[in-house]
Design a protein around this motif. Structure first.
Motif, PDB file in Angstrom:
ATOM      1  N   CYS A  17       0.839  -1.207   0.000  1.00  0.00           N
ATOM      2  CA  CYS A  17       0.000   0.000   0.000  1.00  0.00           C
ATOM      3  C   CYS A  17       0.869   1.250   0.000  1.00  0.00           C
ATOM      4  O   CYS A  17       0.588   2.210  -0.721  1.00  0.00           O
ATOM      5  N   CYS A  18       1.922   1.229   0.796  1.00  0.00           N
ATOM      6  CA  CYS A  18       2.823   2.379   0.840  1.00  0.00           C
ATOM      7  C   CYS A  18       3.511   2.570  -0.498  1.00  0.00           C
ATOM      8  O   CYS A  18       3.653   3.687  -0.983  1.00  0.00           O
ATOM      9  N   MET A  19       3.928   1.450  -1.114  1.00  0.00           N
ATOM     10  CA  MET A  19       4.608   1.538  -2.402  1.00  0.00           C
ATOM     11  C   MET A  19       3.666   2.100  -3.460  1.00  0.00           C
ATOM     12  O   MET A  19       4.022   3.005  -4.201  1.00  0.00           O
ATOM     13  N   ILE A  20       2.451   1.591  -3.492  1.00  0.00           N
ATOM     14  CA  ILE A  20       1.498   2.059  -4.495  1.00  0.00           C
ATOM     15  C   ILE A  20       1.113   3.511  -4.235  1.00  0.00           C
ATOM     16  O   ILE A  20       1.038   4.307  -5.155  1.00  0.00           O
ATOM     17  N   SER A  21       0.884   3.850  -2.985  1.00  0.00           N
ATOM     18  CA  SER A  21       0.465   5.223  -2.702  1.00  0.00           C
ATOM     19  C   SER A  21       1.586   6.219  -2.943  1.00  0.00           C
ATOM     20  O   SER A  21       1.334   7.412  -3.105  1.00  0.00           O
ATOM     21  N   SER A  22       2.817   5.741  -3.005  1.00  0.00           N
ATOM     22  CA  SER A  22       3.926   6.659  -3.265  1.00  0.00           C
ATOM     23  C   SER A  22       4.262   6.747  -4.746  1.00  0.00           C
ATOM     24  O   SER A  22       5.217   7.406  -5.119  1.00  0.00           O
ATOM     25  N   LEU A  23       3.493   6.061  -5.589  1.00  0.00           N
ATOM     26  CA  LEU A  23       3.750   6.116  -7.017  1.00  0.00           C
ATOM     27  C   LEU A  23       3.693   7.556  -7.494  1.00  0.00           C
ATOM     28  O   LEU A  23       2.820   8.319  -7.128  1.00  0.00           O
ATOM     29  N   ASP A  24       4.639   7.909  -8.319  1.00  0.00           N
ATOM     30  CA  ASP A  24       4.726   9.279  -8.793  1.00  0.00           C
ATOM     31  C   ASP A  24       3.511   9.710  -9.595  1.00  0.00           C
ATOM     32  O   ASP A  24       3.141  10.867  -9.585  1.00  0.00           O
ATOM     33  N   VAL A  25       2.876   8.771 -10.325  1.00  0.00           N
ATOM     34  CA  VAL A  25       1.716   9.161 -11.113  1.00  0.00           C
ATOM     35  C   VAL A  25       0.644   9.775 -10.221  1.00  0.00           C
ATOM     36  O   VAL A  25      -0.111  10.629 -10.640  1.00  0.00           O
ATOM     37  N   ARG A  92       4.038  10.143 -24.443  1.00  0.00           N
ATOM     38  CA  ARG A  92       5.439  10.259 -24.849  1.00  0.00           C
ATOM     39  C   ARG A  92       5.534  10.980 -26.197  1.00  0.00           C
ATOM     40  O   ARG A  92       6.368  11.861 -26.394  1.00  0.00           O
ATOM     41  N   SER A  93       4.654  10.623 -27.111  1.00  0.00           N
ATOM     42  CA  SER A  93       4.623  11.259 -28.434  1.00  0.00           C
ATOM     43  C   SER A  93       4.220  12.733 -28.328  1.00  0.00           C
ATOM     44  O   SER A  93       4.787  13.592 -28.996  1.00  0.00           O
ATOM     45  N   ALA A  94       3.252  13.019 -27.485  1.00  0.00           N
ATOM     46  CA  ALA A  94       2.786  14.400 -27.315  1.00  0.00           C
ATOM     47  C   ALA A  94       3.879  15.293 -26.755  1.00  0.00           C
ATOM     48  O   ALA A  94       3.928  16.490 -27.058  1.00  0.00           O
ATOM     49  N   SER A  95       4.761  14.724 -25.956  1.00  0.00           N
ATOM     50  CA  SER A  95       5.808  15.530 -25.322  1.00  0.00           C
ATOM     51  C   SER A  95       6.783  16.127 -26.334  1.00  0.00           C
ATOM     52  O   SER A  95       7.484  17.083 -26.018  1.00  0.00           O
ATOM     53  N   THR A  96       6.808  15.584 -27.546  1.00  0.00           N
ATOM     54  CA  THR A  96       7.696  16.118 -28.575  1.00  0.00           C
ATOM     55  C   THR A  96       6.936  16.598 -29.804  1.00  0.00           C
ATOM     56  O   THR A  96       7.552  16.990 -30.798  1.00  0.00           O
ATOM     57  N   SER A  97       5.625  16.576 -29.719  1.00  0.00           N
ATOM     58  CA  SER A  97       4.802  16.926 -30.879  1.00  0.00           C
ATOM     59  C   SER A  97       4.713  18.435 -31.080  1.00  0.00           C
ATOM     60  O   SER A  97       4.636  19.200 -30.115  1.00  0.00           O
ATOM     61  N   GLY A  98       4.698  18.834 -32.324  1.00  0.00           N
ATOM     62  CA  GLY A  98       4.506  20.241 -32.647  1.00  0.00           C
ATOM     63  C   GLY A  98       3.029  20.602 -32.723  1.00  0.00           C
ATOM     64  O   GLY A  98       2.680  21.762 -32.926  1.00  0.00           O
ATOM     65  N   GLU A  99       2.147  19.610 -32.528  1.00  0.00           N
ATOM     66  CA  GLU A  99       0.706  19.822 -32.633  1.00  0.00           C
ATOM     67  C   GLU A  99       0.060  20.282 -31.328  1.00  0.00           C
ATOM     68  O   GLU A  99      -1.117  20.615 -31.314  1.00  0.00           O
ATOM     69  N   LYS A 105       2.823  19.754 -23.795  1.00  0.00           N
ATOM     70  CA  LYS A 105       4.099  19.045 -23.945  1.00  0.00           C
ATOM     71  C   LYS A 105       4.718  18.757 -22.581  1.00  0.00           C
ATOM     72  O   LYS A 105       5.151  17.644 -22.300  1.00  0.00           O
ATOM     73  N   LYS A 106       4.766  19.798 -21.759  1.00  0.00           N
ATOM     74  CA  LYS A 106       5.373  19.648 -20.434  1.00  0.00           C
ATOM     75  C   LYS A 106       4.588  18.652 -19.587  1.00  0.00           C
ATOM     76  O   LYS A 106       5.171  17.771 -18.954  1.00  0.00           O
ATOM     77  N   TYR A 107       3.282  18.773 -19.595  1.00  0.00           N
ATOM     78  CA  TYR A 107       2.435  17.864 -18.814  1.00  0.00           C
ATOM     79  C   TYR A 107       2.586  16.433 -19.324  1.00  0.00           C
ATOM     80  O   TYR A 107       2.684  15.490 -18.548  1.00  0.00           O
ATOM     81  N   SER A 108       2.632  16.272 -20.648  1.00  0.00           N
ATOM     82  CA  SER A 108       2.767  14.944 -21.243  1.00  0.00           C
ATOM     83  C   SER A 108       4.101  14.305 -20.896  1.00  0.00           C
ATOM     84  O   SER A 108       4.182  13.102 -20.647  1.00  0.00           O
ATOM     85  N   THR A 109       5.162  15.098 -20.879  1.00  0.00           N
ATOM     86  CA  THR A 109       6.476  14.591 -20.507  1.00  0.00           C
ATOM     87  C   THR A 109       6.448  14.034 -19.091  1.00  0.00           C
ATOM     88  O   THR A 109       6.902  12.917 -18.833  1.00  0.00           O
ATOM     89  N   THR A 110       5.894  14.820 -18.188  1.00  0.00           N
ATOM     90  CA  THR A 110       5.804  14.401 -16.789  1.00  0.00           C
ATOM     91  C   THR A 110       4.915  13.170 -16.658  1.00  0.00           C
ATOM     92  O   THR A 110       5.279  12.206 -15.980  1.00  0.00           O
ATOM     93  N   LEU A 111       3.781  13.191 -17.308  1.00  0.00           N
ATOM     94  CA  LEU A 111       2.845  12.079 -17.199  1.00  0.00           C
ATOM     95  C   LEU A 111       3.427  10.799 -17.793  1.00  0.00           C
ATOM     96  O   LEU A 111       3.303   9.726 -17.202  1.00  0.00           O
ATOM     97  N   ALA A 112       4.093  10.884 -18.921  1.00  0.00           N
ATOM     98  CA  ALA A 112       4.709   9.700 -19.531  1.00  0.00           C
ATOM     99  C   ALA A 112       5.744   9.092 -18.585  1.00  0.00           C
ATOM    100  O   ALA A 112       5.804   7.866 -18.415  1.00  0.00           O
ATOM    101  N   ARG A 113       6.546   9.940 -17.975  1.00  0.00           N
ATOM    102  CA  ARG A 113       7.559   9.456 -17.027  1.00  0.00           C
ATOM    103  C   ARG A 113       6.886   8.800 -15.820  1.00  0.00           C
ATOM    104  O   ARG A 113       7.296   7.733 -15.365  1.00  0.00           O
ATOM    105  N   GLU A 114       5.841   9.419 -15.309  1.00  0.00           N
ATOM    106  CA  GLU A 114       5.149   8.894 -14.135  1.00  0.00           C
ATOM    107  C   GLU A 114       4.426   7.584 -14.451  1.00  0.00           C
ATOM    108  O   GLU A 114       4.407   6.670 -13.633  1.00  0.00           O
ATOM    109  N   LEU A 115       3.836   7.484 -15.625  1.00  0.00           N
ATOM    110  CA  LEU A 115       3.159   6.250 -16.014  1.00  0.00           C
ATOM    111  C   LEU A 115       4.165   5.117 -16.177  1.00  0.00           C
ATOM    112  O   LEU A 115       3.895   3.977 -15.793  1.00  0.00           O
ATOM    113  N   THR A 116       5.339   5.433 -16.707  1.00  0.00           N
ATOM    114  CA  THR A 116       6.398   4.439 -16.831  1.00  0.00           C
ATOM    115  C   THR A 116       6.849   3.966 -15.454  1.00  0.00           C
ATOM    116  O   THR A 116       7.037   2.760 -15.224  1.00  0.00           O
ATOM    117  N   ASP A 117       6.977   4.897 -14.527  1.00  0.00           N
ATOM    118  CA  ASP A 117       7.349   4.536 -13.158  1.00  0.00           C
ATOM    119  C   ASP A 117       6.261   3.693 -12.492  1.00  0.00           C
ATOM    120  O   ASP A 117       6.559   2.793 -11.701  1.00  0.00           O
TER     121      ASP A 117
END
Length: 149
Positions: A17-25, A92-99, A105-117
């Motif tokens: 529970c502690c491990m899951i609740s400390s997940l960065d996402v 991950r794709s949105a973090s580098t997308s020009g669209e 982009k910034k939020y997507s970068t953080t979220l992609a990293r957190e989801l990976t973690d």
């Protein structure tokens, strides 16, 4: 022996529970809808279904049920890992997308990293649940004693 196993199981649950609740996402700041542009909404709306968006919100809001039995948790964790493997590339794709906007982009970068973690954390706790599940299948009395607690 059953008491010792019960105590170890409770320690494991608290640790998990502690491990899951400390997940960065779970620590990602809430999305500020006002900062999203129409282009951002179109980008994500064309890549994510409403069900996927809802499931992301569910996971990030501690939407997993810790009261499930270990064998049921294995199924839930595997479903979450599979789901996250489908949506993480979108961010991950949105973090580098020009669209999309700079904010998206910034939020997507953080979220992609957190989801990976999060996937890494799920993969770390999965063997423990498998071990507990297999031991409860071998000795059903352990399951009964845990359900009565």
């Amino acid at each position: 022996m059953a008491i010792k196993f019960s105590i170890l199981f409770k320690i494991f649950l608290v640790t998990a529970c502690c491990m899951i609740s400390s997940l960065d996402v779970l620590a990602v700041e809430p999305l500020e809808i006002k900062q999203l542009t129409d282009a951002d909404k179109i980008y994500f709306g064309s890549r994510l279904t409403s069900d996927q968006i809802e499931k992301l919100q569910h996971i990030s809001a501690h939407g997993y049920n810790m009261s499930k039995l270990p064998c049921e948790k294995i199924v839930a964790i595997n479903k979450n890992i599979h789901f996250l493997s489908l949506v993480t590339p979108v961010f991950r794709s949105a973090s580098t997308s020009g669209e999309v906007s700079a904010y998206a982009k910034k939020y997507s970068t953080t979220l992609a990293r957190e989801l990976t973690d999060t996937v890494k954390a799920f993969n770390e706790i999965l063997p423990r649940y498998k071990q507990i599940c297999s031991s409860t299948k071998q000795n059903p009395k352990n399951t009964e004693s845990r359900q009565n607690q």
